[in-house]
Scaffold this motif. Structure first.
Motif, short mmCIF file in Angstrom:
data_model
loop_
_atom_site.label_atom_id
_atom_site.label_comp_id
_atom_site.label_asym_id
_atom_site.label_seq_id
_atom_site.Cartn_x
_atom_site.Cartn_y
_atom_site.Cartn_z
N VAL A 104 9.59 22.57 28.37
CA VAL A 104 9.53 22.45 29.83
C VAL A 104 8.65 21.25 30.21
O VAL A 104 9.02 20.43 31.03
N LYS A 105 7.49 21.14 29.55
CA LYS A 105 6.58 20.01 29.83
C LYS A 105 7.24 18.68 29.51
O LYS A 105 7.18 17.74 30.29
N LYS A 106 7.89 18.62 28.34
CA LYS A 106 8.53 17.39 27.88
C LYS A 106 9.62 16.95 28.87
O LYS A 106 9.68 15.79 29.27
N VAL A 107 10.46 17.89 29.26
CA VAL A 107 11.56 17.61 30.19
C VAL A 107 11.00 17.22 31.56
O VAL A 107 11.50 16.29 32.20
N GLY A 108 9.94 17.90 31.98
CA GLY A 108 9.29 17.57 33.25
C GLY A 108 8.72 16.17 33.26
O GLY A 108 8.93 15.41 34.22
N VAL A 109 8.04 15.80 32.19
CA VAL A 109 7.46 14.46 32.08
C VAL A 109 8.57 13.41 32.16
O VAL A 109 8.45 12.41 32.87
N ARG A 110 9.67 13.67 31.45
CA ARG A 110 10.80 12.73 31.46
C ARG A 110 11.37 12.60 32.87
O ARG A 110 11.62 11.50 33.35
N ALA A 111 11.55 13.72 33.56
CA ALA A 111 12.11 13.72 34.92
C ALA A 111 11.21 12.95 35.89
O ALA A 111 11.69 12.31 36.82
N LEU A 112 9.90 13.00 35.63
CA LEU A 112 8.93 12.33 36.51
C LEU A 112 8.80 10.84 36.19
O LEU A 112 8.13 10.12 36.92
N GLY A 113 9.40 10.40 35.11
CA GLY A 113 9.35 8.98 34.76
C GLY A 113 8.25 8.64 33.77
O GLY A 113 7.83 7.49 33.66
N GLY A 114 7.76 9.64 33.03
CA GLY A 114 6.75 9.38 32.00
C GLY A 114 5.35 9.66 32.50
O GLY A 114 5.10 9.75 33.70
N PRO A 170 16.95 18.36 40.93
CA PRO A 170 17.64 18.34 42.21
C PRO A 170 17.52 16.99 42.91
O PRO A 170 16.49 16.31 42.78
N PHE A 171 18.55 16.63 43.64
CA PHE A 171 18.61 15.33 44.31
C PHE A 171 17.36 15.06 45.15
O PHE A 171 16.80 13.97 45.10
N ILE A 172 16.93 16.06 45.92
CA ILE A 172 15.79 15.88 46.82
C ILE A 172 14.53 15.47 46.05
O ILE A 172 13.79 14.60 46.48
N LEU A 173 14.31 16.09 44.90
CA LEU A 173 13.14 15.75 44.08
C LEU A 173 13.32 14.40 43.41
O LEU A 173 12.40 13.59 43.36
N ARG A 174 14.54 14.15 42.90
CA ARG A 174 14.81 12.87 42.23
C ARG A 174 14.55 11.72 43.19
O ARG A 174 13.96 10.70 42.83
N ASP A 175 14.97 11.90 44.44
CA ASP A 175 14.77 10.90 45.47
C ASP A 175 13.30 10.60 45.69
O ASP A 175 12.89 9.45 45.78
#
Length: 88
Positions: A9-19, A72-77
């Motif tokens: 979960v942490k690893k995927v979260g870090v990746r989603a946040l851009g490192g 989700p799109f809203i968070l990615r944005d």
């Protein structure tokens, strides 16, 4: 174990946040929203209130679900906006 699941979960979260060096990662609000969303998805998929309720035999499935997580799109944005902000 559920520790293994939390690590993913942490690893995927870090990746989603851009490192780890990204502005989004350093933003507590966005970071907790992302981790919260991933955790919600797991709980929704298994109909549980906590990781601990996921049966050992389902852990591999839970890990696969997390690996395939789409933010989700809203968070990615919000993440894109934050990470592209110029430092003045």
């Amino acid at each position: 174990s559920d520790e293994e699941l939390q690590k993913i979960v942490k690893k995927v979260g870090v990746r989603a946040l851009g490192g780890k060096g990204s502005k989004a990662y350093k933003n507590n609000s966005i970071r907790s929203q992302v981790y919260g969303d991933i955790q919600q998805q797991i709980k929704r998929e298994f109909g549980v209130r906590s990781y601990k309720a996921i049966k050992r035999c389902q852990l591999d499935i839970a890990i696969e679900i997390v690996k395939k997580y789409e933010i989700p799109f809203i968070l990615r944005d919000q993440i894109i906006l934050l990470n592209n902000q110029m430092v003045m």
